[in-house]
Write a protein that holds these residues in place. Structure first.
Motif, PDB file in Angstrom:
ATOM      1  N   GLU A  84       0.844  -1.186   0.000  1.00 37.36           N
ATOM      2  CA  GLU A  84       0.000   0.000   0.000  1.00 37.36           C
ATOM      3  C   GLU A  84       0.882   1.239   0.000  1.00 37.36           C
ATOM      4  N   CYS A  85       0.425   2.262  -0.692  1.00 37.61           N
ATOM      5  CA  CYS A  85       1.193   3.507  -0.738  1.00 37.61           C
ATOM      6  C   CYS A  85       0.287   4.660  -1.141  1.00 37.61           C
ATOM      7  N   ALA A  86       0.862   5.826  -1.122  1.00 37.37           N
ATOM      8  CA  ALA A  86       0.228   7.022  -1.661  1.00 37.37           C
ATOM      9  C   ALA A  86       1.257   7.643  -2.598  1.00 37.37           C
ATOM     10  N   PRO A 147       0.295   7.843   7.512  1.00 35.26           N
ATOM     11  CA  PRO A 147       0.686   8.048   8.913  1.00 35.26           C
ATOM     12  C   PRO A 147       1.823   7.118   9.334  1.00 35.26           C
ATOM     13  N   GLY A 148       2.868   7.704   9.882  1.00 32.12           N
ATOM     14  CA  GLY A 148       4.003   6.926  10.364  1.00 32.12           C
ATOM     15  C   GLY A 148       4.901   6.380   9.271  1.00 32.12           C
ATOM     16  N   GLY A 149       4.692   6.795   8.037  1.00 38.32           N
ATOM     17  CA  GLY A 149       5.465   6.269   6.918  1.00 38.32           C
ATOM     18  C   GLY A 149       6.610   7.163   6.502  1.00 38.32           C
ATOM     19  N   LYS A 150       7.271   6.756   5.459  1.00 34.93           N
ATOM     20  CA  LYS A 150       8.383   7.496   4.870  1.00 34.93           C
ATOM     21  C   LYS A 150       7.997   7.910   3.455  1.00 34.93           C
ATOM     22  N   ALA A 151       8.563   8.996   3.002  1.00 31.19           N
ATOM     23  CA  ALA A 151       8.333   9.458   1.635  1.00 31.19           C
ATOM     24  C   ALA A 151       9.665   9.455   0.894  1.00 31.19           C
ATOM     25  N   ALA A 164       4.782   7.706  -0.771  1.00 28.77           N
ATOM     26  CA  ALA A 164       4.722   7.578   0.686  1.00 28.77           C
ATOM     27  C   ALA A 164       4.373   6.131   1.010  1.00 28.77           C
ATOM     28  N   VAL A 165       5.237   5.468   1.785  1.00 29.70           N
ATOM     29  CA  VAL A 165       5.079   4.042   2.075  1.00 29.70           C
ATOM     30  C   VAL A 165       5.484   3.752   3.519  1.00 29.70           C
ATOM     31  N   SER A 166       5.197   2.519   3.969  1.00 26.31           N
ATOM     32  CA  SER A 166       5.675   2.082   5.283  1.00 26.31           C
ATOM     33  C   SER A 166       7.153   1.719   5.166  1.00 26.31           C
ATOM     34  N   ALA A 167       7.820   1.570   6.306  1.00 29.80           N
ATOM     35  CA  ALA A 167       9.249   1.240   6.303  1.00 29.80           C
ATOM     36  C   ALA A 167       9.499  -0.119   5.657  1.00 29.80           C
TER      37      ALA A 167
END
Length: 179
Positions: A84-86, A147-151, A164-167
């Motif tokens: 999942e990402c944005a 929320p809480g992710g990295k870009a 923008a994704v999770s670690a």
């Protein structure tokens, strides 16, 4: 030739109910029913404090119950190489506009497919971004995007792309894009 849709692991009915916040609505109903009898016996402010504390504890318990279900689904997606990402164009005229969806890294390209809402299934066509490679440092993702992710900013054959994704998804992204 049109690209085949991404196939993320579907959410089960308990997770769909949780995504729709039905557990939150039930909690609000219980709180509303409990506050009036408590107010008559111990007073308004102590009753309010007890209800708020009990509501917070119940919310945390529900989150703990759904965490393993979510982790299992995310792990299943990761085995397929889907996360999942944005995403948004890094040079977009409206910098706050993020597209939420699923991505998959294949040799020499990044596939992205939008999803319906924040937790819906895939919708629309698959966008292909050829030759993705990092073009900037990792930064903290905006809370509204992930929320809480990295870009990370990627240079692709279609221009600059901000993801923008999770670690853990970032490791999947950088590990597969280098292959």
């Amino acid at each position: 030739m049109p690209q085949k849709d991404l196939a993320p692991t579907p959410r089960g009915w308990p997770e769909k109910l949780h995504d729709a916040n039905l557990d939150g609505y039930l909690l609000i109903a219980v709180v509303a029913l409990a506050v009036f009898p408590l107010q008559e016996s111990i007073g308004f402010w102590p009753a309010l404090a007890m209800v708020v504390l009990a509501g917070g504890a119940a919310t945390m318990l529900v989150e703990l119950l759904f965490r393993p279900v979510k982790r299992k689904r995310i792990a299943s997606d990761a085995r397929q190489g889907i996360f999942e990402c944005a995403q948004r164009a890094a040079d977009a005229s409206a910098p706050g506009k993020w597209a939420f969806g699923y991505a998959k890294v294949e040799r020499g390209r990044l596939l992205f497919q939008a999803k319906e809402g924040f937790s819906g299934s895939v919708a629309g066509r698959v966008e292909v971004f050829p030759d993705p490679r990092p073009a900037g440092p990792l930064v903290k993702a905006p809370w509204l995007a992930f929320p809480g992710g990295k870009a990370i900013t990627l240079h692709t054959g279609r221009g600059m792309l901000e993801l923008a994704v999770s670690a853990s998804s970032l490791e999947l992204l950088t590990g597969r894009s280098a292959a």
